[in-house]
Write an enzyme that holds these catalytic residues in place. Structure first.
Site, short mmCIF file in Angstrom:
data_model
loop_
_atom_site.label_atom_id
_atom_site.label_comp_id
_atom_site.label_asym_id
_atom_site.label_seq_id
_atom_site.Cartn_x
_atom_site.Cartn_y
_atom_site.Cartn_z
N HIS A 77 -12.86 45.37 -3.00
CA HIS A 77 -14.14 45.28 -2.28
C HIS A 77 -13.89 45.15 -0.78
O HIS A 77 -12.98 44.43 -0.38
CB HIS A 77 -14.92 44.06 -2.75
CG HIS A 77 -15.39 44.15 -4.16
ND1 HIS A 77 -14.59 43.78 -5.22
CD2 HIS A 77 -16.56 44.57 -4.69
CE1 HIS A 77 -15.26 43.97 -6.35
NE2 HIS A 77 -16.45 44.45 -6.06
N MET A 113 -5.65 39.85 -2.30
CA MET A 113 -5.11 41.16 -1.91
C MET A 113 -4.99 41.28 -0.39
O MET A 113 -4.06 41.88 0.13
CB MET A 113 -5.95 42.29 -2.49
CG MET A 113 -5.93 42.38 -4.00
SD MET A 113 -4.26 42.35 -4.73
CE MET A 113 -3.55 43.79 -3.99
N GLU A 114 -5.93 40.68 0.32
CA GLU A 114 -5.90 40.71 1.79
C GLU A 114 -4.71 39.91 2.31
O GLU A 114 -4.01 40.34 3.24
CB GLU A 114 -7.22 40.20 2.35
CG GLU A 114 -8.38 41.16 2.18
CD GLU A 114 -8.89 41.33 0.75
OE1 GLU A 114 -9.62 42.31 0.50
OE2 GLU A 114 -8.56 40.51 -0.14
N ASP A 128 10.08 48.36 10.80
CA ASP A 128 9.96 49.55 11.64
C ASP A 128 10.49 49.31 13.05
O ASP A 128 11.21 50.14 13.60
CB ASP A 128 8.49 49.99 11.71
CG ASP A 128 8.31 51.24 12.55
OD1 ASP A 128 9.04 52.23 12.32
OD2 ASP A 128 7.44 51.23 13.44
#
Length: 161
Positions: A77, A113-114, A128
């Site tokens: 969501h 999830m966030e 990176d």
């Protein structure tokens, strides 16, 4: 075993309907690690990386990622996050950096999830930015540490040895 929440009665992928859930204060904390050489760890801890403050960039990347979780992970969501915090703890004794996140909101669904996305993208950003000097880095141990709110209440992960 409970059934999977993102699968409907016909076995199809389905976004969970949270319409009737109560709005509650919810939070989640997550962690992960990026392992690197001693030289790389010293370089970034002293702010001597040619690319600048890698922690500032990774923190912003983690915060932005948490806000974009619904765009990245199907069936999540879109959430109105009220707080996203990303922190770094240098652990030279283990040759790594611990990345932690905290996400909060008042809403109808959790923010695990966030929190996981914030940690993951912060770790990827560090990788990176440092891969040219240390291509053997390893990202590991990404997990939820704590979640609060909603019907299931408070949950905490077991401490690792």
């Amino acid at each position: 075993m409970s059934r999977l929440s993102h699968i409907n009665s016909r076995g199809e992928a389905s976004m969970v309907d949270v319409t009737d859930k109560a709005v509650t204060q919810r939070s989640a904390m997550a962690e992960g690690y990026i392992c690197m050489s001693d030289a790389t760890l010293q370089m970034i801890s002293r702010g001597e990386h040619a690319k600048g403050d890698v922690f500032a960039v990774a923190r912003i990347a983690g915060i932005q990622a948490a806000k974009q979780t619904a765009s990245l992970i199907p069936l999540c969501h879109p959430l109105m996050l009220s707080k996203v915090q990303v922190d770094f703890d240098l652990q030279p004794q283990h040759g790594r950096v611990r990345i932690s996140s905290l996400c909060k909101l008042a809403g109808q669904t959790g923010v695990e999830m966030e929190a996981l996305t914030a940690v993951s993208v912060a770790a990827l950003t560090l990788f990176d930015m440092c891969k040219a000097v240390d291509p053997a880095m390893c990202i590991e141990g990404i997990r939820v540490l704590d979640k609060q709110g909603g019907k299931s209440g408070h949950w905490q992960a077991e401490q690792l040895a």
